[in-house]
Design a protein around this motif. Structure first.
Motif, short mmCIF file in Angstrom:
data_model
loop_
_atom_site.label_atom_id
_atom_site.label_comp_id
_atom_site.label_asym_id
_atom_site.label_seq_id
_atom_site.Cartn_x
_atom_site.Cartn_y
_atom_site.Cartn_z
N MET A 1 -30.86 5.48 26.34
CA MET A 1 -30.98 4.04 26.25
C MET A 1 -29.84 3.49 25.39
N THR A 2 -29.09 2.58 25.93
CA THR A 2 -27.98 1.97 25.22
C THR A 2 -28.49 0.79 24.40
N THR A 3 -28.05 0.72 23.15
CA THR A 3 -28.44 -0.39 22.28
C THR A 3 -27.20 -1.19 21.88
N ASP A 6 -24.27 0.71 20.16
CA ASP A 6 -23.53 1.75 20.88
C ASP A 6 -22.29 1.25 21.61
N VAL A 7 -22.10 -0.05 21.67
CA VAL A 7 -20.98 -0.60 22.45
C VAL A 7 -20.02 -1.34 21.52
N PRO A 8 -18.78 -1.54 21.96
CA PRO A 8 -17.81 -2.28 21.12
C PRO A 8 -18.28 -3.71 20.87
N ALA A 134 -25.99 -5.03 26.21
CA ALA A 134 -25.28 -3.80 25.82
C ALA A 134 -25.24 -2.82 26.98
N ARG A 135 -26.31 -2.74 27.74
CA ARG A 135 -26.33 -1.84 28.89
C ARG A 135 -25.29 -2.26 29.92
N GLU A 136 -25.16 -3.58 30.15
CA GLU A 136 -24.16 -4.08 31.09
C GLU A 136 -22.74 -3.74 30.60
N VAL A 137 -22.52 -3.91 29.31
CA VAL A 137 -21.21 -3.60 28.73
C VAL A 137 -20.93 -2.12 28.88
N ALA A 138 -21.92 -1.27 28.62
CA ALA A 138 -21.72 0.19 28.72
C ALA A 138 -21.39 0.57 30.15
#
Length: 144
Positions: A1-3, A6-8, A134-138
């Motif tokens: 699961m991306t939070t 976890d993303v820039p 964040a999931r979309e960015v990942a």
């Protein structure tokens, strides 16, 4: 699961900005085109969508550091003022802008007041909102 951790940050704020534009509760007030973001600034922001960018940034800060209040956010968005030949001095950012953004984020049910009175915390709806962004960015970063 991306939070949201976890993303820039720049990509996350950009994605949150586009999503906040779709919410009817987040709207810049009339005076937003003339206001400076603090006494340390000389001019108003050049970006016409600066209200949404600042709201996305505040939402991310609450997500990462909540509970957080207006005074601590003023410190986050403050800066050094050019005082001519005198040494620069730190000044806090605009409290009115941050208050209005926090009120709009509360109205959109993305943040809520902390029970202990220490500021705002991210609501479950807001956490889902940030995590979906964040999931979309990942996914975008992974596909590149």
């Amino acid at each position: 699961m991306t939070t949201g951790r976890d993303v820039p940050p720049d990509l996350l704020i950009e994605e949150l900005t586009t999503r906040l534009k779709e919410l009817p509760e987040i709207q810049p007030p009339e005076w937003a085109k003339y206001v400076k973001l603090g006494v340390h600034k000389e001019l108003p922001p050049e970006n016409p969508d600066w209200w949404y960018v600042r709201a996305a940034s505040v939402l991310r800060k609450i997500y990462l550091r909540g509970p957080i209040g207006v005074q601590r956010l003023r410190l986050e968005y403050g800066g050094l003022r050019n005082r001519g030949v005198k040494p620069e001095h730190f000044y806090r950012g605009s409290g009115n802008v941050l208050r209005k953004i926090l009120q709009q984020l509360e109205k959109a049910e993305l943040v809520s007041r902390d029970q202990s009175g220490k500021g705002r915390i991210i609501s479950p709806t807001g956490m889902k909102f940030v995590d979906n962004a964040a999931r979309e960015v990942a996914l975008k970063v992974m596909s590149v």
